[in-house]
Design a protein around this motif. Structure first.
Motif, PDB file in Angstrom:
ATOM      1  N   ARG A  71       6.482 -14.387 -32.288  1.00  0.00           N
ATOM      2  CA  ARG A  71       5.125 -14.882 -32.434  1.00  0.00           C
ATOM      3  C   ARG A  71       4.149 -13.731 -32.673  1.00  0.00           C
ATOM      4  O   ARG A  71       4.242 -12.685 -32.025  1.00  0.00           O
ATOM      5  CB  ARG A  71       4.687 -15.654 -31.178  1.00  0.00           C
ATOM      6  CG  ARG A  71       3.286 -16.242 -31.312  1.00  0.00           C
ATOM      7  CD  ARG A  71       2.831 -17.011 -30.094  1.00  0.00           C
ATOM      8  NE  ARG A  71       1.446 -17.451 -30.272  1.00  0.00           N
ATOM      9  CZ  ARG A  71       1.090 -18.592 -30.832  1.00  0.00           C
ATOM     10  NH1 ARG A  71       2.014 -19.457 -31.223  1.00  0.00           N
ATOM     11  NH2 ARG A  71      -0.183 -18.902 -30.986  1.00  0.00           N
ATOM     12  N   THR A  72       3.218 -13.934 -33.579  1.00  0.00           N
ATOM     13  CA  THR A  72       2.073 -13.046 -33.738  1.00  0.00           C
ATOM     14  C   THR A  72       0.885 -13.659 -32.996  1.00  0.00           C
ATOM     15  O   THR A  72       0.995 -14.744 -32.427  1.00  0.00           O
ATOM     16  CB  THR A  72       1.722 -12.858 -35.221  1.00  0.00           C
ATOM     17  OG1 THR A  72       1.343 -14.137 -35.779  1.00  0.00           O
ATOM     18  CG2 THR A  72       2.911 -12.312 -36.005  1.00  0.00           C
ATOM     19  N   GLN A  73      -0.243 -12.993 -33.025  1.00  0.00           N
ATOM     20  CA  GLN A  73      -1.430 -13.557 -32.392  1.00  0.00           C
ATOM     21  C   GLN A  73      -1.873 -14.833 -33.087  1.00  0.00           C
ATOM     22  O   GLN A  73      -2.561 -15.671 -32.495  1.00  0.00           O
ATOM     23  CB  GLN A  73      -2.554 -12.526 -32.388  1.00  0.00           C
ATOM     24  CG  GLN A  73      -2.293 -11.346 -31.464  1.00  0.00           C
ATOM     25  CD  GLN A  73      -3.465 -10.396 -31.380  1.00  0.00           C
ATOM     26  OE1 GLN A  73      -4.386 -10.443 -32.194  1.00  0.00           O
ATOM     27  NE2 GLN A  73      -3.446  -9.522 -30.384  1.00  0.00           N
ATOM     28  N   ARG A  74      -1.438 -14.987 -34.351  1.00  0.00           N
ATOM     29  CA  ARG A  74      -1.884 -16.139 -35.147  1.00  0.00           C
ATOM     30  C   ARG A  74      -1.011 -17.371 -34.971  1.00  0.00           C
ATOM     31  O   ARG A  74      -1.508 -18.497 -34.893  1.00  0.00           O
ATOM     32  CB  ARG A  74      -1.916 -15.752 -36.627  1.00  0.00           C
ATOM     33  CG  ARG A  74      -2.451 -16.826 -37.563  1.00  0.00           C
ATOM     34  CD  ARG A  74      -2.561 -16.289 -38.971  1.00  0.00           C
ATOM     35  NE  ARG A  74      -1.258 -15.988 -39.531  1.00  0.00           N
ATOM     36  CZ  ARG A  74      -0.532 -16.862 -40.248  1.00  0.00           C
ATOM     37  NH1 ARG A  74      -0.998 -18.074 -40.462  1.00  0.00           N
ATOM     38  NH2 ARG A  74       0.637 -16.519 -40.748  1.00  0.00           N
ATOM     39  N   ALA A  75       0.327 -17.185 -34.910  1.00  0.00           N
ATOM     40  CA  ALA A  75       1.214 -18.351 -34.951  1.00  0.00           C
ATOM     41  C   ALA A  75       2.622 -17.982 -34.514  1.00  0.00           C
ATOM     42  O   ALA A  75       2.968 -16.802 -34.388  1.00  0.00           O
ATOM     43  CB  ALA A  75       1.249 -18.925 -36.373  1.00  0.00           C
ATOM     44  N   ASP A  76       3.443 -19.025 -34.285  1.00  0.00           N
ATOM     45  CA  ASP A  76       4.880 -18.853 -34.120  1.00  0.00           C
ATOM     46  C   ASP A  76       5.474 -18.587 -35.502  1.00  0.00           C
ATOM     47  O   ASP A  76       5.630 -19.507 -36.299  1.00  0.00           O
ATOM     48  CB  ASP A  76       5.514 -20.112 -33.516  1.00  0.00           C
ATOM     49  CG  ASP A  76       5.161 -20.305 -32.057  1.00  0.00           C
ATOM     50  OD1 ASP A  76       5.016 -19.297 -31.355  1.00  0.00           O
ATOM     51  OD2 ASP A  76       5.037 -21.466 -31.631  1.00  0.00           O
ATOM     52  N   GLU A  77       5.807 -17.343 -35.783  1.00  0.00           N
ATOM     53  CA  GLU A  77       6.264 -16.968 -37.121  1.00  0.00           C
ATOM     54  C   GLU A  77       7.719 -17.367 -37.377  1.00  0.00           C
ATOM     55  O   GLU A  77       8.063 -17.804 -38.471  1.00  0.00           O
ATOM     56  CB  GLU A  77       6.097 -15.462 -37.331  1.00  0.00           C
ATOM     57  CG  GLU A  77       4.668 -15.017 -37.498  1.00  0.00           C
ATOM     58  CD  GLU A  77       4.072 -15.425 -38.840  1.00  0.00           C
ATOM     59  OE1 GLU A  77       4.833 -15.598 -39.810  1.00  0.00           O
ATOM     60  OE2 GLU A  77       2.836 -15.583 -38.914  1.00  0.00           O
ATOM     61  N   LEU A  78       8.596 -17.173 -36.381  1.00  0.00           N
ATOM     62  CA  LEU A  78      10.015 -17.478 -36.557  1.00  0.00           C
ATOM     63  C   LEU A  78      10.612 -17.843 -35.204  1.00  0.00           C
ATOM     64  O   LEU A  78      10.756 -16.980 -34.338  1.00  0.00           O
ATOM     65  CB  LEU A  78      10.759 -16.280 -37.164  1.00  0.00           C
ATOM     66  CG  LEU A  78      12.292 -16.360 -37.200  1.00  0.00           C
ATOM     67  CD1 LEU A  78      12.757 -17.599 -37.960  1.00  0.00           C
ATOM     68  CD2 LEU A  78      12.873 -15.096 -37.832  1.00  0.00           C
ATOM     69  N   ASN A  79      10.953 -19.108 -35.033  1.00  0.00           N
ATOM     70  CA  ASN A  79      11.584 -19.584 -33.806  1.00  0.00           C
ATOM     71  C   ASN A  79      12.885 -20.305 -34.146  1.00  0.00           C
ATOM     72  O   ASN A  79      12.960 -20.999 -35.167  1.00  0.00           O
ATOM     73  CB  ASN A  79      10.672 -20.563 -33.049  1.00  0.00           C
ATOM     74  CG  ASN A  79       9.555 -19.862 -32.307  1.00  0.00           C
ATOM     75  OD1 ASN A  79       9.329 -18.675 -32.486  1.00  0.00           O
ATOM     76  ND2 ASN A  79       8.849 -20.590 -31.469  1.00  0.00           N
ATOM     77  N   VAL A  80      13.879 -20.173 -33.277  1.00  0.00           N
ATOM     78  CA  VAL A  80      15.136 -20.905 -33.409  1.00  0.00           C
ATOM     79  C   VAL A  80      15.311 -21.753 -32.156  1.00  0.00           C
ATOM     80  O   VAL A  80      15.157 -21.259 -31.033  1.00  0.00           O
ATOM     81  CB  VAL A  80      16.340 -19.946 -33.578  1.00  0.00           C
ATOM     82  CG1 VAL A  80      17.638 -20.743 -33.725  1.00  0.00           C
ATOM     83  CG2 VAL A  80      16.141 -19.036 -34.791  1.00  0.00           C
TER      84      VAL A  80
END
Length: 221
Positions: A71-80
């Motif tokens: 996660r970045t401060q903006r969004a969940d960028e890559l989750n599994v």
């Protein structure tokens, strides 16, 4: 007789040289505080990736499980995730692609997900077997300057965590490449053959920051 003894010693030495000591993370119980932060070797500025891990869990029923969270401060960028209904999925900026595959369980499973921005091709490998290809988030870029957490879902950049989404079980050999590996290379990895290590995360060298009741177990591969 001496020649046979020498050959035997050479064979044993070769086997020992080829064996690799690997740390595995054991999450013994459901919590909202136990997690491991992985420190990347380079920024996760990704137009393609292959993410692999070995995982085992006895969590069953209607219980979602996070396997990897970036996660970045903006969004969940890559989750599994393993979803409520047992499907496996990965998310890019909160949008999912789902794969209906055999459920993961107490026997260790080698799991890989691949994605290429130029075509949108997304696939999942389970114990070396490839899923169908799906088209997902064509033209997207995974953004850098975030945190990678194993064991918990980052609902915001610094938490908090939800125990009902935590990982319970064993997970390790997590590697991430900024390219899509060939099917053969992923199959070789599953079978235990040596392949080039991840250039974003190399499990053998990546720094791990342990928090809470996570047990690190050393195994030989």
């Amino acid at each position: 007789m001496r020649l046979y003894a020498v050959l035997f010693l050479v064979a044993i030495s070769t086997m020992l040289a080829e064996s690799v000591s690997i740390n595995t993370l054991v999450f013994p119980s459901e919590t909202n505080s136990s997690y491991v932060e992985m420190v990347p070797q380079k920024p996760l500025n990704l137009r393609a990736f292959t993410l692999c891990m070995r995982v085992a869990t006895e969590l069953t029923g209607r219980r979602e499980i996070v396997l990897f969270a970036y996660r970045t401060q903006r969004a969940d960028e890559l989750n599994v995730w393993r979803e409520l209904d047992g499907r496996l999925s990965f998310y890019l900026v909160d949008e999912p692609v789902f794969f209906r595959v055999p459920d993961i369980g107490a026997l260790q499973t080698h799991l890989c997900v691949t994605w290429d921005s130029s075509s949108g091709a997304a696939a999942l490998f389970m114990d070396g077997r490839k899923s169908l290809t799906k088209i997902f988030k064509k033209g997207h870029t995974v953004q850098p300057r975030g945190k990678v957490i194993i064991g918990q879902d980052l609902d915001s950049y610094l938490g908090p965590f939800d125990a009902n989404q935590s990982f319970v079980g064993e997970i390790g050999d997590i590697n991430l490449w900024d390219s899509v590996l060939s099917d053969r290379m992923i199959q070789d990895m599953f079978s235990g053959k040596r392949v080039p290590r991840g250039n974003v995360f190399d499990w053998e060298t990546t720094q791990l920051k342990i928090n809470g009741e996570v047990v690190v177990v050393n195994t030989q591969q």
